[in-house]
Motif scaffolding. Structure first.
Motif, PDB file in Angstrom:
ATOM      1  N   VAL A  35       0.830  -1.199   0.000  1.00  0.00           N
ATOM      2  CA  VAL A  35       0.000   0.000   0.000  1.00  0.00           C
ATOM      3  C   VAL A  35       0.866   1.252   0.000  1.00  0.00           C
ATOM      4  CG1 VAL A  35      -1.986  -1.103   1.102  1.00  0.00           C
ATOM      5  CG2 VAL A  35      -0.207  -0.059   2.529  1.00  0.00           C
ATOM      6  N   ILE A  36       0.254   2.359  -0.366  1.00  0.00           N
ATOM      7  CA  ILE A  36       0.935   3.656  -0.369  1.00  0.00           C
ATOM      8  C   ILE A  36       0.463   4.446   0.842  1.00  0.00           C
ATOM      9  CG2 ILE A  36       1.338   5.800  -1.648  1.00  0.00           C
ATOM     10  CD1 ILE A  36       0.681   4.255  -4.220  1.00  0.00           C
ATOM     11  N   THR A  37       1.405   4.863   1.681  1.00  0.00           N
ATOM     12  CA  THR A  37       1.047   5.583   2.910  1.00  0.00           C
ATOM     13  C   THR A  37       1.613   7.000   2.963  1.00  0.00           C
ATOM     14  OG1 THR A  37       2.934   4.538   4.040  1.00  0.00           O
ATOM     15  CG2 THR A  37       0.779   3.476   4.273  1.00  0.00           C
ATOM     16  N   GLY A  38       2.289   7.427   1.913  1.00  0.00           N
ATOM     17  CA  GLY A  38       2.809   8.796   1.873  1.00  0.00           C
ATOM     18  C   GLY A  38       3.134   9.193   0.454  1.00  0.00           C
ATOM     19  N   GLN A  39       2.988  10.474   0.160  1.00  0.00           N
ATOM     20  CA  GLN A  39       3.326  10.984  -1.162  1.00  0.00           C
ATOM     21  C   GLN A  39       3.814  12.426  -1.047  1.00  0.00           C
ATOM     22  OE1 GLN A  39      -0.127  11.152  -3.776  1.00  0.00           O
ATOM     23  NE2 GLN A  39      -1.508  11.700  -2.108  1.00  0.00           N
ATOM     24  N   GLN A  54       4.219  12.423   5.790  1.00  0.00           N
ATOM     25  CA  GLN A  54       2.818  12.004   5.739  1.00  0.00           C
ATOM     26  C   GLN A  54       2.643  10.573   6.219  1.00  0.00           C
ATOM     27  OE1 GLN A  54       0.954  11.876   1.853  1.00  0.00           O
ATOM     28  NE2 GLN A  54      -1.106  11.871   2.728  1.00  0.00           N
ATOM     29  N   SER A  55       3.590   9.707   5.893  1.00  0.00           N
ATOM     30  CA  SER A  55       3.469   8.294   6.276  1.00  0.00           C
ATOM     31  C   SER A  55       3.545   8.096   7.776  1.00  0.00           C
ATOM     32  CB  SER A  55       4.567   7.474   5.602  1.00  0.00           C
ATOM     33  OG  SER A  55       5.817   7.652   6.251  1.00  0.00           O
ATOM     34  N   GLY A  56       4.266   8.982   8.453  1.00  0.00           N
ATOM     35  CA  GLY A  56       4.444   8.846   9.891  1.00  0.00           C
ATOM     36  C   GLY A  56       5.506   7.841  10.290  1.00  0.00           C
ATOM     37  N   LEU A  57       6.216   7.281   9.317  1.00  0.00           N
ATOM     38  CA  LEU A  57       7.254   6.298   9.627  1.00  0.00           C
ATOM     39  C   LEU A  57       8.522   6.973  10.144  1.00  0.00           C
ATOM     40  CD1 LEU A  57       6.972   3.857   6.580  1.00  0.00           C
ATOM     41  CD2 LEU A  57       6.442   3.321   8.967  1.00  0.00           C
ATOM     42  N   VAL A  80       5.781   6.491  -0.345  1.00  0.00           N
ATOM     43  CA  VAL A  80       6.127   5.437   0.609  1.00  0.00           C
ATOM     44  C   VAL A  80       5.280   4.223   0.281  1.00  0.00           C
ATOM     45  CG1 VAL A  80       6.172   4.723   3.026  1.00  0.00           C
ATOM     46  CG2 VAL A  80       6.731   7.091   2.414  1.00  0.00           C
ATOM     47  N   PHE A  81       5.928   3.150  -0.168  1.00  0.00           N
ATOM     48  CA  PHE A  81       5.281   1.867  -0.380  1.00  0.00           C
ATOM     49  C   PHE A  81       5.536   1.038   0.874  1.00  0.00           C
ATOM     50  CE2 PHE A  81       5.269   1.360  -5.329  1.00  0.00           C
ATOM     51  CZ  PHE A  81       4.626   2.578  -5.453  1.00  0.00           C
ATOM     52  N   GLU A  82       4.470   0.477   1.430  1.00  0.00           N
ATOM     53  CA  GLU A  82       4.586  -0.210   2.718  1.00  0.00           C
ATOM     54  C   GLU A  82       3.796  -1.511   2.699  1.00  0.00           C
ATOM     55  OE1 GLU A  82       3.730   0.876   7.467  1.00  0.00           O
ATOM     56  OE2 GLU A  82       3.528   2.410   5.903  1.00  0.00           O
ATOM     57  N   ILE A 124      -4.048   4.862   4.562  1.00  0.00           N
ATOM     58  CA  ILE A 124      -3.687   4.193   3.308  1.00  0.00           C
ATOM     59  C   ILE A 124      -4.305   4.964   2.148  1.00  0.00           C
ATOM     60  CG2 ILE A 124      -3.975   2.093   1.941  1.00  0.00           C
ATOM     61  CD1 ILE A 124      -3.828   0.527   4.591  1.00  0.00           C
ATOM     62  N   LEU A 125      -3.464   5.402   1.221  1.00  0.00           N
ATOM     63  CA  LEU A 125      -3.929   6.197   0.090  1.00  0.00           C
ATOM     64  C   LEU A 125      -4.458   5.321  -1.035  1.00  0.00           C
ATOM     65  CD1 LEU A 125      -0.975   8.764  -0.026  1.00  0.00           C
ATOM     66  CD2 LEU A 125      -3.129   8.929   1.235  1.00  0.00           C
ATOM     67  N   ALA A 126      -3.801   4.193  -1.275  1.00  0.00           N
ATOM     68  CA  ALA A 126      -4.196   3.257  -2.330  1.00  0.00           C
ATOM     69  C   ALA A 126      -3.366   1.996  -2.176  1.00  0.00           C
ATOM     70  CB  ALA A 126      -3.988   3.865  -3.710  1.00  0.00           C
ATOM     71  N   GLU A 127      -3.824   0.929  -2.800  1.00  0.00           N
ATOM     72  CA  GLU A 127      -3.045  -0.306  -2.853  1.00  0.00           C
ATOM     73  C   GLU A 127      -2.362  -0.409  -4.210  1.00  0.00           C
ATOM     74  OE1 GLU A 127      -3.487  -5.177  -2.349  1.00  0.00           O
ATOM     75  OE2 GLU A 127      -5.280  -3.894  -2.287  1.00  0.00           O
ATOM     76  N   VAL A 128      -1.091  -0.779  -4.188  1.00  0.00           N
ATOM     77  CA  VAL A 128      -0.384  -1.088  -5.436  1.00  0.00           C
ATOM     78  C   VAL A 128      -0.753  -2.523  -5.775  1.00  0.00           C
ATOM     79  CG1 VAL A 128       1.800  -1.090  -6.660  1.00  0.00           C
ATOM     80  CG2 VAL A 128       1.496   0.421  -4.685  1.00  0.00           C
ATOM     81  N   ALA A 129      -1.588  -2.671  -6.805  1.00  0.00           N
ATOM     82  CA  ALA A 129      -2.190  -3.972  -7.074  1.00  0.00           C
ATOM     83  C   ALA A 129      -1.367  -4.825  -8.031  1.00  0.00           C
ATOM     84  CB  ALA A 129      -3.600  -3.786  -7.640  1.00  0.00           C
ATOM     85  N   GLY A 130      -0.680  -4.194  -8.990  1.00  0.00           N
ATOM     86  CA  GLY A 130       0.050  -4.977  -9.975  1.00  0.00           C
ATOM     87  C   GLY A 130       1.041  -4.144 -10.757  1.00  0.00           C
ATOM     88  N   PHE A 131       1.952  -4.832 -11.411  1.00  0.00           N
ATOM     89  CA  PHE A 131       2.993  -4.164 -12.197  1.00  0.00           C
ATOM     90  C   PHE A 131       3.482  -5.108 -13.283  1.00  0.00           C
ATOM     91  CE2 PHE A 131       7.693  -3.767 -12.722  1.00  0.00           C
ATOM     92  CZ  PHE A 131       7.699  -2.563 -13.419  1.00  0.00           C
ATOM     93  N   ALA A 132       3.771  -4.548 -14.442  1.00  0.00           N
ATOM     94  CA  ALA A 132       4.371  -5.348 -15.516  1.00  0.00           C
ATOM     95  C   ALA A 132       5.240  -4.462 -16.385  1.00  0.00           C
ATOM     96  CB  ALA A 132       3.293  -6.016 -16.365  1.00  0.00           C
ATOM     97  N   MET A 133       6.201  -5.092 -17.036  1.00  0.00           N
ATOM     98  CA  MET A 133       7.084  -4.388 -17.952  1.00  0.00           C
ATOM     99  C   MET A 133       7.310  -5.245 -19.188  1.00  0.00           C
ATOM    100  SD  MET A 133      10.399  -4.521 -15.434  1.00  0.00           S
ATOM    101  CE  MET A 133      10.578  -5.890 -14.289  1.00  0.00           C
TER     102      MET A 133
END
Length: 402
Positions: free
Chosen positions: A5-9, A86-89, A232-234, A246-255
């Protein structure tokens, strides 16, 4: 496999000095492209760009720090600070050892190179600054973000031209997904708006001097921008356990690689990257609500991308909202996918669909819903971000509401 998930930008770009300003500018269809302001700009044929104006590095960094920070590093540090805040980490102990940084850039310290080439070749000096190499190396931004925040895990730079940020974020996603890292700082930064940077691109004859008009019948080329965006990917359970937003979930990736031409894009390569991202996320074409297109404003890219989207999504392509925010902030080359990820998060989190501005009349070969000229408010559960680079290197990231 872990959920990510993304917790900061964070960001700084031609539209704004932070995320709130940038999304507000997108929502109001503002344009950050204007006249270039730097030494020798009058000698250029291309005189516009998405330049960050009213920025004084000395107000952000000490004189000693600026000895080591090219503008692309400055932008990355500013964006990373916002994202981590923003993430608080807090990165200490075990978390520091299992967290790292992956950033994309194409040119690295290009402004440092430009200034010192001029000093040696034009001014005839025989010495350059002793820290030229640490300033210009492509991993400079990653290293300084790592040192500033105590990140001791995997740290490296990805350089794949216009897909650099998406490739970097994809690698960060896979690091967290596999369990190799608890959190990763990722995104991209670029600062090519200098005499040498623009002059090099002029040679390709793909630049516009009138504006960026993706998918428009009158489009005549791309417009460069500059800046950075960092996230921040967490690992999901780690974020949930500490009560993080949580701002959004990173669901998938391809190249994918076109394996065909160094500058001309390929429908097949782009299609395979889009389909691969959906497969990675376990999504169907009908799940997609918004696509942030690569949309450079060049004749070849825009029609090729439209064809690839239609091939990948079938009839659903005509129901998907597609926009190119490059029309507003310009093409940040290695940093562009990161700034465009902000628009995907805004779509998922707040239902703000950024527009494609300057779209007077669509090219007949570009017949999708480009959210022309005005932002739209609509709920979106899944968004994808496309990046298709010179060299035929493609990277697509899928985000999902959580």
């Amino acid at each position: 496999m872990k959920r990510v998930v993304i917790t900061g930008q964070g960001t700084i770009n031609a539209l704004g000095a932070d995320v709130a300003q940038t999304i507000d500018a997108m929502a109001n269809a503002q344009c950050g492209i204007g006249a270039l302001e730097f030494p020798n700009a009058d000698r250029l044929s291309i005189k516009i760009g998405g330049q960050i104006k009213n920025f004084d590095a000395s107000e952000r960094f000490s004189r000693q720090q600026l000895n080591f920070y090219d503008p692309f590093t400055q932008f990355a540090l500013i964006a990373a600070e916002q994202a981590i805040s923003q993430s608080g980490l807090v990165f200490d102990g075990e978390l520091a050892e299992f967290s790292g940084v992956i950033l994309g850039t194409a040119g690295g310290g290009l402004q440092t190179q430009d200034e010192n080439y001029r000093s040696v070749y034009e001014d005839g000096k025989n010495r350059v600054h002793p820290f030229v190499v640490p300033r210009l190396m492509n991993n400079s931004a990653v290293s300084h973000v790592s040192m500033t925040h105590g990140l001791k895990g995997p740290c490296f730079t990805v350089s794949t031209a216009c897909a650099s940020s998406n490739h970097a974020m994809g690698q960060a996603f896979q690091m967290v997904q596999s369990g190799a890292a608890k959190a990763m700082i990722t995104g991209g930064s670029e600062s090519m708006l200098c005499f040498g940077g623009i002059k090099a691109w002029e040679g390709l004859r793909v630049m516009s001097n009138t504006g960026c008009r993706p998918f428009c019948a009158s489009r005549d080329g791309m417009v460069q921008g500059e800046g950075a965006a960092v996230f921040v990917f967490e690992e999901y359970e780690h974020a949930r356990a500490r009560g993080a937003e949580i701002l959004a979930e990173v669901a998938g990736f391809a190249m994918s690689s076109d394996a065909s031409d160094i500058v001309m894009p390929s429908v097949g390569g782009a299609r395979r990257a889009i389909q691969g991202a959906l497969n990675s996320a376990g999504l169907n074409p009908t799940d997609i609500g918004y696509i942030n297109a690569h949309g450079t404003g060049t004749a070849a890219n825009d029609k090729t991308e439209c064809a690839a989207i239609k091939d990948a999504l079938g009839d659903h392509a005509y129901d998907v909202m597609v926009s190119s925010t490059k029309s507003m902030h310009g093409h940040l080359i290695g940093g562009t996918g990161a700034v465009e990820m902000l628009a995907c998060i805004a779509a998922i989190k707040d239902g703000v669909i950024a527009p494609t501005i300057n779209l007077a009349e669509a090219d007949p070969e570009c017949d999708l819903d480009f959210v022309a000229n005005e932002a739209r408010q609509k709920s979106v559960d899944v968004a994808i971000s496309n990046a298709f680079a010179f060299g035929g290197l493609n990277a697509v990231i899928a985000l999902r509401k959580i």
